[in-house]
Write a protein that holds these residues in place. Sequence first.
Motif, PDB file in Angstrom:
ATOM      1  N   UNK A 196       0.971  -1.312   0.056  1.00  0.00           N
ATOM      2  CA  UNK A 196       0.119  -0.074   0.032  1.00  0.00           C
ATOM      3  C   UNK A 196       0.743   1.361   0.054  1.00  0.00           C
ATOM      4  N   UNK A 197       1.927   1.325   0.983  1.00  0.00           N
ATOM      5  CA  UNK A 197       2.585   2.709   0.823  1.00  0.00           C
ATOM      6  C   UNK A 197       3.538   2.844  -0.361  1.00  0.00           C
ATOM      7  N   UNK A 198       3.897   1.554  -0.861  1.00  0.00           N
ATOM      8  CA  UNK A 198       4.716   1.691  -2.294  1.00  0.00           C
ATOM      9  C   UNK A 198       3.827   2.132  -3.183  1.00  0.00           C
ATOM     10  N   UNK A 199       2.652   1.726  -3.386  1.00  0.00           N
ATOM     11  CA  UNK A 199       1.626   2.209  -4.372  1.00  0.00           C
ATOM     12  C   UNK A 199       1.453   3.759  -4.213  1.00  0.00           C
ATOM     13  N   UNK A 200       1.129   4.249  -3.020  1.00  0.00           N
ATOM     14  CA  UNK A 200       0.917   5.437  -2.663  1.00  0.00           C
ATOM     15  C   UNK A 200       2.265   6.221  -3.096  1.00  0.00           C
ATOM     16  N   UNK A 201       3.596   5.943  -2.921  1.00  0.00           N
ATOM     17  CA  UNK A 201       4.860   6.433  -3.266  1.00  0.00           C
ATOM     18  C   UNK A 201       4.887   6.550  -4.747  1.00  0.00           C
TER      19      UNK A 201
END
Lengths: 464, 464
Positions: A264-269
């Motif tokens: 999830x945080x990878x996709x946000x980045x």
Amino acid sequence: MTVTTPARVTTLEVLAQLVDALGDAVSTASDDVAFARSDKSGHVSEAPPIAVVTARSIDDVQAVMRIATSTETPVVTRGAGTGLAGGAIASAGEIVLSTLAMNRLLEVSIDDELAVVQPGIINADLNRQLEPHGLWFTPDPASRAISTIGGNIATNAGGLLCAKYGVTRESVLGLSVVMADGRLMEFGHRTVKGVTGLDLTALMIGSEGTLGVIVGATVKLRRLMTGAAAVLSARFDTVDDAARAAAVVTSSGLRPALMELIGESAMAGISAHLRMEHTGGSRLILQTDGPGAASEAEAISAIITSLGGECEVSLEPEEGERLFAIRRAFHPAMAALGTVLIEDVCVPRSQLPAMFAAIGEIEKKYDIIIPTVAHAGDGNLHPNFIFDGDGPDGADVPADIWAAAGELFQAALRLGGTLTGEHGVGLLKRRWLRDELGDDQLQLQRQIKELFDPLGILNPGKVF
Amino acid sequence: MTVTTPARVTTLEVLAQLVDALGDAVSTASDDVAFARSDKSGHVSEAPPIAVVTARSIDDVQAVMRIATSTETPVVTRGAGTGLAGGAIASAGEIVLSTLAMNRLLEVSIDDELAVVQPGIINADLNRQLEPHGLWFTPDPASRAISTIGGNIATNAGGLLCAKYGVTRESVLGLSVVMADGRLMEFGHRTVKGVTGLDLTALMIGSEGTLGVIVGATVKLRRLMTGAAAVLSARFDTVDDAARAAAVVTSSGLRPALMELIGESAMAGISAHLRMEHTGGSRLILQTDGPGAASEAEAISAIITSLGGECEVSLEPEEGERLFAIRRAFHPAMAALGTVLIEDVCVPRSQLPAMFAAIGEIEKKYDIIIPTVAHAGDGNLHPNFIFDGDGPDGADVPADIWAAAGELFQAALRLGGTLTGEHGVGLLKRRWLRDELGDDQLQLQRQIKELFDPLGILNPGKVF
């Protein structure tokens, strides 16, 4: 790292012997020795090495090792320096032995589906030269455009395609190795079967420059895949949903060529970096290949949709590339956020959801984000620790980040996994080696190292 | 074989210690110790061993190794005793450690496509237990109905399906090993990737009982193939034609699951044994599997016909079995001709025609016939030397047969091949080991052996 050159031989004498034997293959240019202090981990050694010797032949490598042995000078073998664990970093008192100029494809046999290569050939260059023959060297580390086959072998490199096509070990038939004392040995075979004596080829693969210098390799090739690949990109609300879907795809018996899970945080980045609309959630990107590419993609799409994923499928190369661009943007997106420690644990693939949950706990405990992608087909995760590298210590990883990473390694081990799936131990993971191997096995491994390298001159301070 | 039990400990004292520690697991029954003097090579050791200990647990194995170490008594680890190189043959002064009773499947993970097994489980029994899970352990030595997984691992067993599915090494993730001194070690991982330290799992695979006792294995499984397999049987005028056709099939990029080549004198022997009409010539028998089985079979049939082969194709299991019965009859047909030395060289597959030519030369020179079958997909040949075993030396191979075999090994090495593709070195091929490895590598291998087994008690006299 300690300097082990004995007092009776000065660094200058070692240098004089190298220049005498190898002439202009020896460089002490500040750029060259500075470059060899680091690799793609960003870690920098304490001081520059004595010199960088760019070997042009096996003879050159033997000459370096004979001088190194007679003067008890440490040698760090180095390909393109793309490692992520500090395995090819050199420091004071050490000779850097570069195999980068030994970069020729010596032989291709279509009938035997093998190639004989020098160690310095770049993975992508090898594949470019193999393409007209309809052949392909399958190990595909993300660094394949810039990393050498010698380095791939020294670290038993993995990549995105391993769940279907295996790791580097499965693609190496034989190795030419210069030993610490300068002797040349031939391990392995040109044949696909062979059980004469102990498998020293396998022992060399992944030994990270601690047992000998790989100066040639006979590698196994595959036929190039025919037909277009299909690419699938699926959005899930949570990484847990995506990880479970990946497990179901594997359990179904379908075998995508690659299956990349983006947390999830990878996709946000990535969304921020690509200036795309961020719809939240996690993503699974898959590719199928071979004659059944389209039908396999259809079957996988049905599974994903049934599990609540929103799935796009493309059979067009350009459209497929667009879907895959999200995954390719991961590393640049992370680099844009700060300095990055790219980690590399591997768990049994059924434990992917549990490992993502463990990462979530560590994020909370340390109040950091750990954007993570995974090669979901083989349970290999790359958690990225982002920190401010502009402080007084430069790219050095802060203690709290190492503490968080340490907890992550322990979590992987608890889930039946390993410290490192494909990057190696190098310099940066030595302190956790004992946690995985235990005292007895670590001692046995050290004894094997001593047998190959009684003076301890081969990549000292790495792995063990 | 020399007895290495030190004079201060008598064989009777060793036996007393074994019985004290292991009770009725220790047998000195004449049948048991006689059985352990031989294997499927037919070679028989000079004298019976001290006893056969049938271990029921890892603890039992550790107890045996502790006694063996404290008394410096040699230990021969033995599974089903189906080896063809004398690797598990025991003689005077030796303890036989049988793992045959440690035969349980401990765990199956469908999600992780792996199984954890005890070493004594029979290959075919494992596959029978895996079948309801839709899984399959692919290594398929011809002995699979009677050989153990521990033995398969100890010899890095091959088989008929290896060109497509790999040898045993590719199917082992991790091993539990009892060392010479009785310590238990865990090598490898449950994960498909893992590069923490040296690959001691691979070092153990094919080490033929010389480095430790395999007491457990985590093995990689595949999904069972769906759909019927197709079988092709093709007649060629000469073995050279058949070998060239096999090479063209491989070069075409098609990947039959198996491709067995039967030489001319082998076909003559099989025809006589099966009382079928002998039409002369050589035969190639292939099988394709998976969803593309029928179309692949069609493509292969076209290649074979274009090269002058007369080809039958069957998609019916019963008819396929009938075509394959010719290959299965090879060993009984040879046994009907006399006592057989089954050899096992491997050459790069492009060299198959040259290797068959070399065998023809040796047949002429020694005035013998050497009926030969080959796993043509991976260049692995089994030349069968037939001799009269009813003489005074029983099954012992006559000197001229060994001389002919020696020439055959040299021919394989000259063609870039190896002494043994899948059977191992054992007792019977030790004298040629140096020819393949060279002095330096042989010494290094012996040093590794000494590191694992400083007292030299693990399968002494084998391999090295």
